[in-house]
Design an enzyme around this catalytic site. Structure first.
Site, PDB file in Angstrom:
ATOM      1  N   ASP A 284       1.172 -10.444  -5.451  1.00 12.77           N
ATOM      2  CA  ASP A 284       0.339 -11.469  -6.077  1.00 12.77           C
ATOM      3  C   ASP A 284      -0.674 -10.891  -7.059  1.00 12.77           C
ATOM      4  O   ASP A 284      -1.075 -11.575  -8.006  1.00 12.77           O
ATOM      5  CB  ASP A 284      -0.354 -12.339  -5.022  1.00 12.77           C
ATOM      6  CG  ASP A 284      -1.322 -11.573  -4.143  1.00 12.77           C
ATOM      7  OD1 ASP A 284      -1.016 -10.426  -3.760  1.00 12.77           O
ATOM      8  OD2 ASP A 284      -2.384 -12.133  -3.810  1.00 12.77           O
TER       9      ASP A 284
ATOM     10  N   GLY B  27      10.636  17.754  -0.664  1.00 15.59           N
ATOM     11  CA  GLY B  27      11.711  17.683   0.313  1.00 15.59           C
ATOM     12  C   GLY B  27      11.736  16.431   1.163  1.00 15.59           C
ATOM     13  O   GLY B  27      12.154  16.476   2.318  1.00 15.59           O
TER      14      GLY B  27
ATOM     15  N   HIS C 282      -4.690  -7.660   2.153  1.00 14.60           N
ATOM     16  CA  HIS C 282      -4.286  -6.334   1.660  1.00 14.60           C
ATOM     17  C   HIS C 282      -5.463  -5.350   1.634  1.00 14.60           C
ATOM     18  O   HIS C 282      -5.378  -4.299   0.981  1.00 14.60           O
ATOM     19  CB  HIS C 282      -3.663  -6.391   0.262  1.00 14.60           C
ATOM     20  CG  HIS C 282      -2.379  -7.155   0.166  1.00 14.60           C
ATOM     21  ND1 HIS C 282      -1.585  -7.452   1.254  1.00 14.60           N
ATOM     22  CD2 HIS C 282      -1.732  -7.689  -0.920  1.00 14.60           C
ATOM     23  CE1 HIS C 282      -0.509  -8.132   0.855  1.00 14.60           C
ATOM     24  NE2 HIS C 282      -0.583  -8.299  -0.447  1.00 14.60           N
TER      25      HIS C 282
END
Length: 565
Positions: A27, A414, A114
């Protein structure tokens, strides 16, 4: 001129050659995606999650020179952080952009989704800032300066940068320069450049055993063509670290092989460690590319070139743009008698032998010893070859690549699963080149969703899935027969059709050399993508991995730790 902040940022991305922005909608970034959709010659490519997007952006940057990653605040940024950190470790220039909460909410310390719901909007920048060369939040007052600073830093340092763009400002207009972004590096200090050149030429003319040792920074900073030209003009032999495989032409008689400390071929180790004029490109030795830290470069004979410095026998010359230095060096140097006399016998004894013809044993089960030289013969000039950390990287490592092949792996970071999204990104950046990916079944399961994006984008790579029923590299370190190294048995060959029912990608399965040969013959003739699953014994491994595993166990667990049976 007056432009919106979002359009200014997107124009700058186009100025440095980016044509795709890779990421996941959220959003706080949907408004910027709308601006991308309205921008000519730039498009948004969505991936299945942010981690995969960050891997794809890394692969894109390796083939295009820079990339753009787009996430949303908090959950998106942190999901991408592993890939961003990998780009930092591997020196890959990725421009990470995150849509952030509205500026008024940030400045007012609102509790929002969030976030930690504590009004703290520094924590994300601080977290990502640990792994980037710059991490900034854009405002209408700083947009031009901070965007340009971030891009210059990214391209100069060859590191990711992170830009937070508050969702309520991307459509605000600002005064912006009319000139295009200029990525050129500043010119060198004339005296420092001339002094370094004279010293290098003096040492080269006196040398009897010159050698070039290339690592990944030679690629990141654009040194490879000039180093190749220098080697060919002067007859100087060269070697790679395993983290720099494929940078210089491995078909040339000047190619010595891979230097890996005591793990090197004896003649390669002798050539590098006894050189009296060793050119390096700021190598970074980890346990995997140094023969467990047994490397021994001649400190009193090393000329190290970085992006903005030259170190000559320990004396540092700063204020130098090294591309300028290498260009001048190639122009001024000639094939002096010292170089010619010293390199001729060295190259004769150390040039890699041609891969012999592969005599097919039709009913023989596939083995690690036999498949990797066969795949090396399958490569063409100008291919992009991508190998997953572990089995495929170690298996292909000893085999010379055709001229012009670009080789991508993540030898320092890695992180397994990196290569499938990296394949997506690299092929978006260089669709004209054939791409081949070698990935283990365990690694594939981490990021398998991105096969759907590869198919959605109508890309046609050759994907070779090495099915040895689990984590072979981990088995060789510890727990050969332990359940924690097993994975679920997927029906891999059906996945292309599951992800895209009308796919043109063809699936193959091979357990014997005859089946592999028929599959490769068909793939060679086909214009479509291929998904080739090869079946190997879980306890089979390349010779290098059989030595790497016990060495890693000793290093990790110590004399009182567990051992493989």
């Amino acid at each position: 001129m007056r432009v919106t902040i979002g359009d200014f940022l997107l124009t700058r991305l186009k100025d440095i050659g980016i044509t795709e922005v890779i990421g996941v909608p959220g959003d706080f970034n949907l408004n910027l995606i709308e601006q991308i959709d309205e921008t000519d010659d730039l498009r948004f490519v969505g991936t299945c999650n942010e981690l995969n997007a960050s891997y794809a952006a890394d692969g894109y940057a390796r083939s295009r020179g820079a990339s753009a990653l787009l996430t949303t605040y908090g959950v998106g940024e942190l999901s991408a952080l592993n890939g961003i950190a990998g780009s930092a470790a591997e020196h890959v220039p990725v421009i990470s952009i995150a849509g952030a909460p509205p500026l008024f909410a940030t400045e007012g310390r609102y509790d929002l989704h969030h976030t930690m719901a504590d009004g703290n909007f520094r924590n994300m920048l601080d977290s990502i800032g640990e792994f980037t060369a710059a991490a900034v939040r854009i405002t209408p007052m700083n947009a031009v300066e901070e965007i340009d600073r971030a891009l210059h830093t990214c391209l100069r340092e060859k590191r990711p940068v992170h830009v937070q763009l508050p969702s309520d400002i991307s459509h605000l207009t600002i005064d912006a320069p009319e000139t295009a972004f200029d990525p050129a590096l500043p010119a060198s200090d004339p005296e420092r450049l001339e002094s370094a050149l004279e010293r290098i030429l003096e040492l080269f003319r006196a040398a009897h055993r010159p050698v070039i040792l290339a690592d990944l920074d030679a690629d990141r900073h654009g040194f490879v063509p000039l180093l190749q030209e220098f080697a060919e003009k002067t007859g100087t032999p060269y070697a790679h670290l395993s983290s720099g495989k494929g940078l210089l032409d491995e078909q040339s008689p000047l190619f010595l092989g891979v230097y890996n400390g005591r793990g090197s071929a004896p003649e390669v180790r002798e050539a590098v460690e006894t050189s009296d004029f060793l050119v390096t490109t700021t190598p970074r030795f980890i346990e995997a590319n140094s023969g467990a830290f047994t490397h021994n470069l001649p400190a009193g004979a090393t000329i190290d070139v970085g992006d903005q410095h030259v170190s000559i026998h320990g004396e540092h010359y700063v204020g130098i743009t090294v591309l300028e230095l290498l260009q001048e060096l190639v122009e001024r140097v000639d094939t002096g008698p010292a170089a010619t006399a010293s390199t001729a016998p060295a190259t004769a004894s150390t040039a890699p032998a041609e891969t012999p013809d592969w005599e097919v044993l039709p009913d023989a089960p596939l083995s690690q010893e036999r498949i990797w030289p066969r795949f090396a013969r399958f490569f063409r000039t100008d291919d992009v070859v991508i190998t997953e950390a572990g089995t495929s990287t170690i298996g292909l490592g000893p085999h010379p690549l055709p001229s012009g092949v670009k080789y991508i792996n993540s030898s320092i970071w890695g992180s397994i699963g990196f290569t499938l999204p990296a394949l997506l990104g690299s092929q978006l950046a260089a669709p004209e080149r054939r791409h081949l990916l070698f990935i283990g079944d365990g690694s594939f399961q981490l990021t398998a969703q991105e096969l759907s994006t590869i198919l959605r984008e109508d890309l046609a790579p050759v994907i070779v899935l090495v099915n040895n029923r689990g984590y072979t590299i981990e088995r060789l370190i510890l727990g050969m027969n332990s359940a924690y190294n097993d994975i679920a048995a997927w029906n891999y060959g059906q996945l292309p059709a599951v992800f895209r029912p009308d796919t043109t990608m063809v699936s193959y399965s091979a357990s014997t050399e005859g089946e592999l040969e028929r599959a490769l013959d068909d793939i060679e003739k086909s214009p479509h993508g291929a998904f080739l699953e090869i079946h190997l014994d879980p306890e089979d491994a390349p010779a290098g991995l059989k030595s790497f595993g016990p060495m890693t166990a000793e290093f990790d667990y110590g004399p009182r730790g567990p051992r493989n049976p």
